[in-house]
Design a protein around this motif. Structure first.
Motif, PDB file in Angstrom:
ATOM      1  N   THR A  60       0.820  -1.217   0.000  1.00 29.18           N
ATOM      2  CA  THR A  60       0.000   0.000   0.000  1.00 29.18           C
ATOM      3  C   THR A  60       0.851   1.264   0.000  1.00 29.18           C
ATOM      4  O   THR A  60       0.421   2.295  -0.497  1.00 29.18           O
TER       5      THR A  60
ATOM      6  N   ARG B 218       2.397   1.383  -3.514  1.00 36.29           N
ATOM      7  CA  ARG B 218       1.277   1.382  -4.458  1.00 36.29           C
ATOM      8  C   ARG B 218       1.482   0.439  -5.650  1.00 36.29           C
ATOM      9  O   ARG B 218       1.329   0.822  -6.806  1.00 36.29           O
ATOM     10  N   HIS B 219       1.851  -0.802  -5.320  1.00 33.95           N
ATOM     11  CA  HIS B 219       1.952  -1.795  -6.385  1.00 33.95           C
ATOM     12  C   HIS B 219       1.481  -3.160  -5.883  1.00 33.95           C
ATOM     13  O   HIS B 219       1.341  -3.381  -4.686  1.00 33.95           O
TER      14      HIS B 219
ATOM     15  N   SER C 170       2.290  -1.431 -11.117  1.00 32.27           N
ATOM     16  CA  SER C 170       2.536  -0.267 -10.260  1.00 32.27           C
ATOM     17  C   SER C 170       1.466   0.795 -10.464  1.00 32.27           C
ATOM     18  O   SER C 170       0.655   0.716 -11.380  1.00 32.27           O
TER      19      SER C 170
ATOM     20  N   LEU D 254      -0.997   1.886  -8.287  1.00 30.31           N
ATOM     21  CA  LEU D 254      -2.346   1.664  -7.775  1.00 30.31           C
ATOM     22  C   LEU D 254      -2.912   2.974  -7.216  1.00 30.31           C
ATOM     23  O   LEU D 254      -2.205   3.718  -6.543  1.00 30.31           O
ATOM     24  N   ILE D 255      -4.177   3.225  -7.517  1.00 32.82           N
ATOM     25  CA  ILE D 255      -4.823   4.444  -7.008  1.00 32.82           C
ATOM     26  C   ILE D 255      -6.164   4.095  -6.364  1.00 32.82           C
ATOM     27  O   ILE D 255      -6.753   3.041  -6.642  1.00 32.82           O
ATOM     28  N   ARG D 256      -6.620   4.993  -5.543  1.00 29.77           N
ATOM     29  CA  ARG D 256      -7.869   4.814  -4.797  1.00 29.77           C
ATOM     30  C   ARG D 256      -9.030   4.463  -5.733  1.00 29.77           C
ATOM     31  O   ARG D 256      -9.193   5.051  -6.787  1.00 29.77           O
TER      32      ARG D 256
ATOM     33  N   VAL E 202      -8.755  -0.719  -3.452  1.00 32.32           N
ATOM     34  CA  VAL E 202      -7.682   0.221  -3.063  1.00 32.32           C
ATOM     35  C   VAL E 202      -8.342   1.432  -2.420  1.00 32.32           C
ATOM     36  O   VAL E 202      -9.153   2.110  -3.053  1.00 32.32           O
TER      37      VAL E 202
END
Length: 194
Positions: free
Chosen positions: A69, A72-73, A118, A120-122, A192
């Motif tokens: 987290t 972010r991957h 890679s 990762l977003i909300r 996420v």
């Protein structure tokens, strides 16, 4: 924070398959405590599992992942299992998290390969499951299919992971009606949120 997640499916049904899954789970948990990346961990688990099942001809598929987290991957190894499904609601796109890899218990010398996604977003959603979901059929012989699954994910994308799981299971049960499932259903949804 790093979150490990593994979903597997053992060949066959019954007590012997349940024992194999329990043994594989134990091996995976023990090996994960030692150093090494996911590919090394799965290669070691496979080597041990192959020795355990070589006489029986049994095997298992596995999708093993680690979500970081902070960085972010997501990293994963696919050992013959169905790819995880990645959904980005911002672009309304689906992607299967694929990768090479033979099922566990087939070849002790198999070396597994780690893949990574890679950025990762909300709001993004990752679904891990078994083919008992999309291969389920109803009394007319129709298959539930991935298109139906994708539509549910789209409709419930703004909801919590728990609500997405509930919506999928509810829709699957309504689709099957009184047909007794031929295969197990395992489903994990990660959303996420950071």
């Amino acid at each position: 924070v790093k979150i490990g997640l593994a979903v597997g499916d053992v060949s066959g049904h019954g007590i012997s398959s349940a024992l194999l899954m329990a043994s594989a789970r134990s091996s995976l948990r023990q090996r994960a405590l030692l150093s090494g990346n996911i590919a090394q961990i799965i290669s070691d688990v496979n080597r041990q599992l192959t020795v355990d099942v070589e006489e029986s001809g049994r095997f298992m598929t596995l999708f093993c992942s680690e979500i970081d987290t902070r960085a972010r991957h997501i990293r994963w190894v696919r050992a013959g299992h169905e790819p995880a499904i990645f959904y980005d609601p911002a672009t309304n796109t689906f992607e299967e998290l694929k990768g090479p890899g033979m099922a566990l218990g087939v070849d002790a010398g198999c070396q597994y390969e780690e893949k990574q996604k890679s950025g990762l977003i909300r709001g993004q959603i990752i679904l891990f499951g078994t083919d008992g979901i999309w291969e389920a059929h109803n009394g007319k012989g129709e298959i539930f299919g991935k298109a139906a699954l994708f539509e549910i994910i789209r409709q419930y994308a703004a909801r919590s992971a728990k609500e997405i799981v509930a919506a999928i299971i509810d829709s699957l049960n309504r689709f099957r009606q009184d047909v007794i499932p031929e295969d197990d259903v395992t489903l994990v949804v990660v959303k996420v949120v950071v």
